[in-house]
Design a protein around this motif. Structure first.
Motif, PDB file in Angstrom:
ATOM      1  N   THR A 156       0.826  -1.215   0.000  1.00  0.00           N
ATOM      2  CA  THR A 156       0.000   0.000   0.000  1.00  0.00           C
ATOM      3  C   THR A 156       0.856   1.259   0.000  1.00  0.00           C
ATOM      4  O   THR A 156       0.492   2.264   0.601  1.00  0.00           O
ATOM      5  CB  THR A 156      -0.952   0.008   1.216  1.00  0.00           C
ATOM      6  OG1 THR A 156      -0.164  -0.057   2.412  1.00  0.00           O
ATOM      7  CG2 THR A 156      -1.923  -1.164   1.168  1.00  0.00           C
ATOM      8  N   GLU A 177      -0.826   4.482  -1.556  1.00  0.00           N
ATOM      9  CA  GLU A 177      -1.872   5.062  -0.721  1.00  0.00           C
ATOM     10  C   GLU A 177      -1.307   5.823   0.476  1.00  0.00           C
ATOM     11  O   GLU A 177      -1.959   6.692   1.034  1.00  0.00           O
ATOM     12  CB  GLU A 177      -2.839   3.977  -0.207  1.00  0.00           C
ATOM     13  CG  GLU A 177      -3.635   3.303  -1.292  1.00  0.00           C
ATOM     14  CD  GLU A 177      -2.934   2.076  -1.871  1.00  0.00           C
ATOM     15  OE1 GLU A 177      -1.702   1.924  -1.672  1.00  0.00           O
ATOM     16  OE2 GLU A 177      -3.603   1.285  -2.539  1.00  0.00           O
ATOM     17  N   ASN A 178      -0.085   5.480   0.879  1.00  0.00           N
ATOM     18  CA  ASN A 178       0.519   6.077   2.066  1.00  0.00           C
ATOM     19  C   ASN A 178       1.755   6.913   1.755  1.00  0.00           C
ATOM     20  O   ASN A 178       2.558   7.188   2.646  1.00  0.00           O
ATOM     21  CB  ASN A 178       0.886   4.961   3.052  1.00  0.00           C
ATOM     22  CG  ASN A 178      -0.320   4.266   3.591  1.00  0.00           C
ATOM     23  OD1 ASN A 178      -1.077   4.842   4.356  1.00  0.00           O
ATOM     24  ND2 ASN A 178      -0.534   3.024   3.179  1.00  0.00           N
TER      25      ASN A 178
END
Length: 127
Positions: free
Chosen positions: A89, A92-93
């Motif tokens: 992820t 997204e981060n």
């Protein structure tokens, strides 16, 4: 040499060996690169704390304390970054990762000042 100092040196050696092993398995992989950085920071911290504890004078202990706090500042964000890479992820981060490295860098700038580390004193002996 005390048990604490011995295990600190062993941690430093093991961390850098494991980090290098993972890195050389896949030099291009993001997870491998970030794990190597995390392992290098843990190694730097463990080596620095062993040297600080065995320092012959408060001035040298303070220098080692400031040295290993460079690694201490980066360990939390490196672990977070590694976790995000493993989870897949990272996109997204991305902002959280950048913010974490920026905050860590701010602490790095403060290490030489008395705002971060005021000094050292002998408080207790390790067994």
């Amino acid at each position: 040499m005390s048990f604490f100092v011995t295990t600190s040196y062993l941690t430093a050696i093991a961390s850098v060996i494991f980090g290098a092993f993972v890195y050389f398995k896949n030099r291009q992989g993001a997870v491998n690169k970030v794990f190597f950085f995390l392992a290098a920071m843990v190694s730097m911290w463990a080596f620095g704390i062993a040297e600080e504890v065995t320092s012959p004078s408060p001035e040298i202990a303070l220098a080692w304390l400031r040295f290993f706090h460079i690694a201490v500042c980066f360990i939390p964000i490196a672990f977070f970054h590694f976790s995000i890479c493993v989870l897949g992820t990272i996109y997204e981060n991305k902002m959280l990762i950048r913010a974490g490295y920026m905050i860590s860098s701010i602490f790095i700038v403060l290490i030489p000042s008395r705002l971060f580390i005021d000094g050292v004193q002998s408080v207790a002996q390790f067994p």
